[in-house]
Design an enzyme around this catalytic site. Sequence first.
Site, PDB file in Angstrom:
ATOM      1  N   SER A 247       0.821  -1.247   0.122  1.00 28.57           N
ATOM      2  CA  SER A 247      -0.012  -0.046  -0.016  1.00 28.57           C
ATOM      3  C   SER A 247       0.912   1.105   0.095  1.00 28.57           C
ATOM      4  CB  SER A 247      -0.810  -0.020   1.199  1.00 28.57           C
ATOM      5  OG  SER A 247      -1.873   1.107   1.270  1.00 28.57           O
ATOM      6  N   CYS A 248       0.068   2.352  -0.203  1.00 25.26           N
ATOM      7  CA  CYS A 248       1.204   3.812  -0.266  1.00 25.26           C
ATOM      8  C   CYS A 248      -0.156   4.832  -0.067  1.00 25.26           C
ATOM      9  CB  CYS A 248       1.887   3.855  -1.513  1.00 25.26           C
ATOM     10  SG  CYS A 248       0.922   3.824  -3.046  1.00 25.26           S
ATOM     11  N   GLY A 249       0.192   5.846  -0.868  1.00 22.59           N
ATOM     12  CA  GLY A 249      -0.697   7.124  -0.815  1.00 22.59           C
ATOM     13  C   GLY A 249      -1.867   6.732  -1.659  1.00 22.59           C
ATOM     14  N   TRP A 276      -3.870   4.634   1.086  1.00 23.24           N
ATOM     15  CA  TRP A 276      -4.212   5.449   1.953  1.00 23.24           C
ATOM     16  C   TRP A 276      -5.169   6.553   1.680  1.00 23.24           C
ATOM     17  CZ3 TRP A 276      -3.873   4.051   6.881  1.00 23.24           C
ATOM     18  CH2 TRP A 276      -3.928   5.028   7.598  1.00 23.24           C
TER      19      TRP A 276
END
Length: 299
Positions: A247-249, A276
């Site tokens: 996952s990331c932004g 996110w």
Amino acid sequence: MAGHAGTAPEAGALPGPLVGVEWLVERLALPWMVVLDASVGAHRATGRCVPGALRFDIDGAMSDHAVPLPHTMPGAEQFTAGMRALGVDGGDTVVVYDTAGIYSAARAWWMLRAMGFDRVAVLDGGLPAWEAAGLPVEDREPGTAKLGTAERAGDFTARPRLGMFAGAEDVAEALGDARSAVLDARSRERYAGSAPEPRPGLRGGHMPGSVNLPFGEIQRDGLMLPADELRAAFAASAGSRGRLVVSCGSGVTACVLALGAELAGYREVSVYDGSWGEWGLPSDRPVVTGRVPAGDDGA
């Protein structure tokens, strides 16, 4: 390993999911080679590109804008149309890069893989590595159609694979699964909640039970770490867990972790497409702040 130019299938073979500038420059002029610039945001407008490069527009046609989340994976029909508009054929070999080094190119690589296309690799170091090697660039923005295809569409056809992208419910399940690790590619400050999120309206912090592995920490001098160092970095984060959800932004730099995981030998990897940008919205999805103590990663 990569073969020589010709009509045999080996002509467009790739040495792996990552290629160096030397590999690409030797094959750049071959008719089956397609180079895609997958730069996003402020990295797009450099006014120069690898010769012959086309724009893989993650900010535009290569995202589903009907979904109120950034950089959402489009469906097969939209993806097929976008690739055909570029003139890409199913028998081509594709190398993707970005102008930041290795930032958003891995997203394009993962998207193509998720749509059933395996003849794709990321250019290690991107445009900075290309220029550092003294190789020529074109003083223009990337093009919109492959040379020789201005009057015809390519014949690329998307064939979606299940499991390469994860939804929020899949992530929630993985957080409670002893065989799975959820890795967060954001900076350590954003993960801890001590730095604000760049998108308004999102909560700060991270998913309880996730582990922080910033995407920049699996690179050195703009290049991906060697395989043995990647294995060590992922083992330190995931322990013995063999299934990864990254996952990331907004689902872009999570794909850098997906690339690193593949180079390290992992075979069960999913990208949380909402990342996110979805989990951090005000909701009942759990969020915690603070750093995770060393060794307290569930491994």
